[in-house]
Design an enzyme around this catalytic site. Sequence first.
Site, PDB file in Angstrom:
ATOM      1  N   GLY A 169       0.835  -1.197   0.000  1.00 53.33           N
ATOM      2  CA  GLY A 169       0.000   0.000   0.000  1.00 53.33           C
ATOM      3  C   GLY A 169       0.872   1.250   0.000  1.00 53.33           C
ATOM      4  O   GLY A 169       1.946   1.292  -0.601  1.00 53.33           O
ATOM      5  N   SER A 170       0.411   2.266   0.707  1.00 55.95           N
ATOM      6  CA  SER A 170       1.089   3.569   0.652  1.00 55.95           C
ATOM      7  C   SER A 170       2.468   3.554   1.279  1.00 55.95           C
ATOM      8  O   SER A 170       3.232   4.509   1.094  1.00 55.95           O
ATOM      9  CB  SER A 170       0.227   4.619   1.351  1.00 55.95           C
ATOM     10  OG  SER A 170      -1.036   4.674   0.722  1.00 55.95           O
ATOM     11  N   THR A 171       2.824   2.507   2.045  1.00 50.77           N
ATOM     12  CA  THR A 171       4.175   2.465   2.594  1.00 50.77           C
ATOM     13  C   THR A 171       5.197   2.335   1.479  1.00 50.77           C
ATOM     14  O   THR A 171       6.391   2.510   1.687  1.00 50.77           O
ATOM     15  CB  THR A 171       4.355   1.292   3.576  1.00 50.77           C
ATOM     16  OG1 THR A 171       4.120   0.067   2.883  1.00 50.77           O
ATOM     17  CG2 THR A 171       3.392   1.405   4.739  1.00 50.77           C
ATOM     18  N   PHE A 172       4.699   2.053   0.265  1.00 50.90           N
ATOM     19  CA  PHE A 172       5.579   1.874  -0.885  1.00 50.90           C
ATOM     20  C   PHE A 172       5.893   3.205  -1.574  1.00 50.90           C
ATOM     21  O   PHE A 172       6.755   3.279  -2.422  1.00 50.90           O
ATOM     22  CB  PHE A 172       4.906   0.905  -1.868  1.00 50.90           C
ATOM     23  CG  PHE A 172       5.741   0.525  -3.053  1.00 50.90           C
ATOM     24  CD1 PHE A 172       6.933  -0.176  -2.886  1.00 50.90           C
ATOM     25  CD2 PHE A 172       5.345   0.864  -4.341  1.00 50.90           C
ATOM     26  CE1 PHE A 172       7.702  -0.547  -3.979  1.00 50.90           C
ATOM     27  CE2 PHE A 172       6.114   0.504  -5.444  1.00 50.90           C
ATOM     28  CZ  PHE A 172       7.292  -0.201  -5.254  1.00 50.90           C
ATOM     29  N   LYS A 173       5.168   4.239  -1.167  1.00 47.18           N
ATOM     30  CA  LYS A 173       5.248   5.495  -1.927  1.00 47.18           C
ATOM     31  C   LYS A 173       6.639   6.135  -1.876  1.00 47.18           C
ATOM     32  O   LYS A 173       7.038   6.833  -2.814  1.00 47.18           O
ATOM     33  CB  LYS A 173       4.175   6.478  -1.440  1.00 47.18           C
ATOM     34  CG  LYS A 173       2.788   6.065  -1.951  1.00 47.18           C
ATOM     35  CD  LYS A 173       1.670   6.895  -1.369  1.00 47.18           C
ATOM     36  CE  LYS A 173       0.323   6.450  -1.970  1.00 47.18           C
ATOM     37  NZ  LYS A 173      -0.806   7.007  -1.214  1.00 47.18           N
TER      38      LYS A 173
END
Lengths: 622, 382
Positions: A319-323
């Site tokens: 999820g957004s932890t990949f951004k």
Amino acid sequence: MPHRDLERIKTFNRRTALLAGGKLVLLSALVGRLYYLQVVQSDRYAMLADENRISIRLLPPPRGRIFDRLGELLAANRLNYRVVLIAEQTPSVEATLETLGKLIPIGERDVRRVLRDIHRRRAFVPITVRDNLSWTEVSRVEVNAPDLPGIVIDVGQRREYPLGATAAHVTGYVAAVSESELTGDPLLELPGFQIGKSGIEKAYDLALRGKAGNSQVEVNAFGRVIRELSRNGGQPGDDLVLTLDAGLQRYVADRLAGKSAAAVALDIHTGDVLALTSSPSHDPNGFTEGLSRAAWQRLVGNPRKPLLSKAIAGQYPPGSTFKMIVVLAALESGALTPQHRVTCTGEIEFGDRKFHCWKRGGHGTLAMLEAIEQSCDVYFYDISLRVGVDRIAAMARRFGLGEPTGIDLAGELAGLVPDRDWKLATYDARWQRGETLVTGIGQGYMLATPLQLAVMTARLANGGKAVTPRLVRVTEGSDEPEIADLGISAASLKIVTEGMRRVVNSPRGTAYKARIDDAAMAMAGKTGTSQVRRIGKSERLSGVRRNEDRPWDERDHALFVAFAPVRAPQYAVAVVVEHGGSGSRVAAPIARDILRETQRRDPARAGGAGRVATAPPRPGDA
Amino acid sequence: MARFPGLSNFEKSVGAKLRQVTWGLVLLLCLCAGIGYAMLYSAANGSPEPWAWRHVVRFAAGLVLMLGIAVIDIRLWLRIAYPVYAVALGLLTFVEFFGVSGFGAQRWLDLWLFQLQPSEVMKIALVLALARCFHGLTHQEVHRPVMLVLPLVLVLAPATLVLRQPDLGTAILLLMSGGALFFVAGVRLWAFGAALAAGLAAIPLGWPFLHDYQRERILTFLNPERDPLGAGYHILQSKIALGSGGMFGKGFLAGTQSHLSFLPERQTDFIFTMLAEEFGLVGGLTLLGLYVLIMIYGIAISLRSTSHFGRLLGIGVTATFFVYVFINMAMVTGLIPVVGVPLPMVSYGGTALMTLMIGLGLLIGVYIHRDVAIPRRPGAVV
């Protein structure tokens, strides 16, 4: 004397001489035979005689102990008192068992098993009636020894895990050797011998196992041991000191209690794993005692998978932890600058599909730092398309995603970082640009383990060093291994870490509620809420069902990665709560608590208060 | 005595006769029995119980019996040779139908106080009867086949009966000691050839009549490895014990094969193995040497005897003794199949000991009465 009789005597004498000669020949054959057996073939028969009488018994070495970084025992060997029965020493097996049954509880099944085994084995072979006796039971049996002929207390060793379920996924457990694990090493065939089946116990099994000693014993034709001829003690297994902090591990386990979740805490400079927890857990002591079928079925059948170490073998869309990775890919490729602006209206149309931002109304116009801070999906759709999936994937791999971190635990999974080639090889299909959008927000094919996310965070926080996680402490005296640099520019890293700082510490940040107020301990982080199922068009029109209204296994995963302290980063944490809902509401407070506790326990901090674990603050204060 | 008139002048007192006893032979027997005591003591893991002291008691009793028999006038034995044989044959026939089953063989006759083994009695009775028979035949008569019918029947009748019991060891023993008497009596060599041929021809005919365990033993003998844990186990373990004993042995009470129970029947049939394991080749040959000396005594006594009956009796007893020794040793060293024959004076077990002591009593008797001439037929003049 008549002539006839003389003739008879002469014949008699001649024949007697012949007969004596014949006997001599036969006796010579005997002497020859004896000479052949006792002189010519003597060595061969001496060897056969020794093979007959000498039996080599293996002495299992004591298994090495496992300690945490502060010397607390994680796995030890406890004396296991067994009560055994030697049939030939008692006039009546039944009567002895009955007397014994009045002193210590013996199950009816045990009695039946003993009576059955007695008839199968030779009378001098000890048969275990019950093991794991308490000290009280031992003394009760010893005191009554005169009334218990044939009953002997026997001491063996049993593996014990003082922390129980708390560190189960790190230590692993030992259990009886299975058929497929036999290597021909006779030690493994010893009855009751146990080997590591998971975790550290499995990864370091050979070192922990040590070398078997042996005892040469003389046995008679029935296999009874007459005496010991010689003994070689063997070599006990090596003790292991882990990087783990048992106190922190306990804290994390308590913090995750009741959830299906995993959390990892790392030292970002050394890669030391301070805590590695998967919830729910299981009690490894159960395996050494021998698990009942029902208990095993309960463990295997539990949908929250207590046997699985989710920290290393649970794979989740990040999820957004990949951004952060997407940002770095954009900056490092030179495709974009931090000043790149995107206007978020809450959705973006691409092809014939609409891609939504998590915030329905949209974020308005954002630059890179704000986009990280507020985790704007539309911004990342935009830059992903500009950067391209291959460059994103390459950056992800540099941060340890898509391949096992190499931690010294068995069963680690690799996660998944998709790119064009992967899609072609796996599905024999061309990569769709729409898939790049989804990848840009850490969804779609992307998968990562909590440990990988912690490593990624550590590499972001330590200035782009390719640190790898480790569980066993480097032995005293040997140098810390040199850690390679990933070659990421400091400026790019600064953007990312500053963005992460804002996520937690800016009032507009998605995890502002989970901030640490103590400036010395302040953390930076990134939320993630990853969808488990696709939200259909009709559902989006009729209003997305609230997470809590969905069945448990359709709810979103809640993720949070973080490091602290912001001023001089030292620790990284990754938390994944399976189907936990929102990353900011569920995962961030847990990560905050873990980081705070980790820093409190930091031995470098003045006051030494860090050594003492404090009660975890109850969730909900965020 | 009246029927042997010319000899009634030869009368000595019992005391005079005892002075004539070949004490050297008795000493040799005592040495053998002493070795027996030591080995039985060791077989019981260093204890006179349960075998060694009983062995000595039996030997002592046997010694008394032996001397008692030795002083009896040899002419009496001649006179009762056939009756004794008839009784023995009767007993053998009797056990065939009423005998008590023991050890898989109907060899024992329950006689209230002790158990009598008719086959043991027969070993002596056959020697007596054959000596009596050949004593009465002239040189020429021995060469006539028709005169051999009676002695042949004397041998084959009991041999067939014990074979049926089944007791292969005793049957062989009867045939071999009987054969020895035929040989020294001067029976033509071609007759032995014919008997051998007939015997070989009888093997395929007799095979179906053998008991399973007998066939098993023969097959196992031919190939001991075919069943190392079953029938071949005993002989294999015996060979291991012998071989591992080496030249000087493992020491008294230190035989591993025997003390750890790998060796079967160590107190009876396999006691020689135990001796050779603990005292090596030296110990085994020492005992063998004692036996050879005893047999030399036997032959010398036979040659020295005036009467043909005495000569034949002496050779018969010596042959019986030899056959015991040879079969036992050949059996434990794996030269012949295991047939269950004890070692003279050493093996534990009363009946064989008594048989041998009676036989040796007769032998000493032959020496004491060496100068007594006996006419071929009653009433004839020497």
